[in-house]
Design a protein around this motif. Structure first.
Motif: not given
Length: 194
Positions: A31-49
């Motif tokens: 039930f934790e939220p997914d944490r997603i981080f983008f730089t200049n529109g490019v996915l850099q990090a994502r907790r769930s994957s």
């Protein structure tokens, strides 16, 4: 942080935070939220994957070598490559090279699971703190010119190191001098437009 509906709701996450005996409190990672981080529109990090990405990138290379003792990760960035490498008991030495320390600091504070080595028998909980690990911050070109070590597995983790396709052969030739006789090389080539 992002809630992935219909599986997660703000109410279910609040029950996680309260603790207690609720189903959500017993299984907080669901039930934790997914944490997603983008730089200049490019996915850099994502907790769930992140686990799937790093596992499929590291383990085939590690298993392809009969006894990987020394590993270099060039462009390691967030530290999650290291977590997967240290799952291999044969590893005696890991060199991590990256051009900047800021990204590692960011992920250690916002994505701590990338550096979680609680599975190690040694009692080390932070992968970066493992005594087999050496971290170097500097340029790839400087490292290649000064490096005298050879590695059983080399991971070129950042597509920027390899560069555009017309430069990739030059980079691979430079890396070859750091490879043991039966070394395995894996490279993140990114996306190509040519």
């Amino acid at each position: 942080d992002v809630l992935r509906s219909p599986y997660q709701t703000l109410e279910s996450y609040k029950r996680v935070l309260k603790g207690g005996t609720s189903y959500e409190a017993k299984f907080p990672s669901v039930f934790e939220p997914d944490r997603i981080f983008f730089t200049n529109g490019v996915l850099q990090a994502r907790r769930s994957s992140q686990a799937v990405f790093y596992e499929m990138f590291v383990h085939p290379a590690m298993f392809a070598h009969k006894d990987p003792k020394s590993v270099a990760v060039l462009g390691f960035g967030d530290g999650a490559y290291l977590r997967e490498i240290l799952k291999h008991k044969s590893v005696e030495k890991v060199l991590l090279l990256d051009s900047e320390e800021g990204w590692l600091d960011f992920t250690l504070s916002h994505f701590p699971e990338y550096d979680d080595c609680n599975f190690l028998d040694s009692g080390v909980t932070s992968c970066i703190s493992d005594p087999r690990v050496t971290t170097v911050f500097g340029s790839f070109d400087d490292f290649i010119k000064k490096n005298n070590d050879v590695f059983d597995v080399i991971i070129l983790a950042e597509p920027e190191i390899v560069g555009p396709s017309h430069e990739s052969l030059k980079v691979l030739e430079q890396v070859r001098g750091s490879m043991s006789d039966e070394a395995v090389l894996v490279a993140n080539m990114g996306f190509t437009t040519d």
